[in-house]
Design an enzyme around this catalytic site. Structure first.
Site: not given
Ligand code: MEV
Length: 301
Positions: A92-93, A98, A140
């Site tokens: 989902a960004g 990460a 990230d």
């Protein structure tokens, strides 16, 4: 023996950062908590997904887990079972993979008594990210390990920003999962088609990022919002936006957001809107929810 990896949002510069342009990002409060305990079989279990991958399993999670266990400074490690609790949407960004990687690295460190700096954790979790994303810029895993509001350039140490006024954001989730790897490859194909034009977009984003930094340091939410809107135009031109993202961005602006854009890889996932007060934030979140999407408010810096 627990380790935490926070989520992240990219304020300006996603994708361009893969090609060496700086980006501005911020750590979130929510993330992934992982615990490691001695066990008969080394494995990684993730809730609420219900996954349970033994070390060496031929799955993405199994390969990523093996990568960080084998590269651990105290390797070979005794068998450890890591249980992770994921409080971020995946794909989902928001840096879910990460955050999971950083949480697992920290849980392994706790269990083995290895004290690592945030920079070392970030570096070791890049191995994890490569399993999922192919050619990650490192943004990230670095943001997720450090938190705060920062400027990141691929391969360089993270630069913390002096935030004049905390940034209040509304995050809207389209609920459409997307693959960072596929989106990064799509942008690379656009570069192949017209390199000169691509370079102009990179230069434009670099200018937005440097101005964004000044806006954050000056506490100028109005300027930062305008820069976010401009970045969104450039990201849309790279075919990274979707109807759901555009609808949420439009609703956020109409409800008084200072600026709004997709965040992360695009092609689905989340958008962020910059708001000036808790009251504006609530109005923007309501406007996004009225479209049928989930939204939450957060403050960074
Ligand atoms: C994904 O959160 C950010 C991208 O810029 C990819 C990367 O930096 O590796 C799209």
């Amino acid at each position: 023996m627990s380790g935490f990896g926070r989520g992240k949002v990219i304020l300006l510069g996603e994708h361009a950062v893969v090609w060496g342009v700086p980006a501005l990002a911020a750590g979130l409060d929510r993330g992934v908590l992982a615990e490691a305990r001695p066990a008969r079989i080394a494995a990684l279990a993730c809730a609420p997904w219900g996954t349970d991958d033994p070390l060496g399993a031929d799955t993405e999670l199994g390969r990523a887990f093996s990568a960080v266990v084998e590269a651990h400074p105290r390797a070979p490690l005794p068998p450890l079972r890591v249980e992770a609790s994921v409080a971020l949407p995946a794909g989902a960004g928001l840096g879910c993979s990460a955050a999971l990687g950083v949480a697992v690295v920290r849980a392994l460190d706790e269990a083995t008594g290895h004290a690592a700096s945030d920079a070392e954790v970030a570096e070791r979790s890049l191995t994890w990210e490569r399993v999922f994303h192919g050619n990650p810029s490192g943004l990230d895993n670095t943001m997720v390990a450090h938190g705060g509001v920062a400027r990141y350039v691929r391969g360089a140490p993270l630069e913390r920003l002096d935030v004049r006024r905390p940034l209040r954001l509304v995050v809207g989730d389209s609920g459409e999962p997307s693959s960072t790897r596929a989106m990064v490859e799509g942008v690379a194909r656009q570069r192949e088609r017209d390199e000169a034009r691509f370079d102009k977009s990179l230069a434009a984003i670099a200018a937005l990022v440097e101005n964004g930094r000044l806006a954050i340091e000056a506490g100028d939410a109005h300027a930062l919002g305008q820069l976010m809107d401009l970045n969104q135009h450039l990201l849309s031109a790279w075919m990274l936006s979707t109807t759901a993202l555009e609808d949420m961005i439009g609703a956020a602006r109409a409800a008084g957001a200072k600026g709004a854009k997709l965040t992360g890889a695009g092609g689905g996932g989340c958008m962020i809107a910059l708001v000036e007060s808790a009251e504006h934030g609530a109005a923007v979140a309501r406007a996004i929810e009225a479209l049928g999407f989930a939204a939450f408010e957060t403050e960074v810096g």
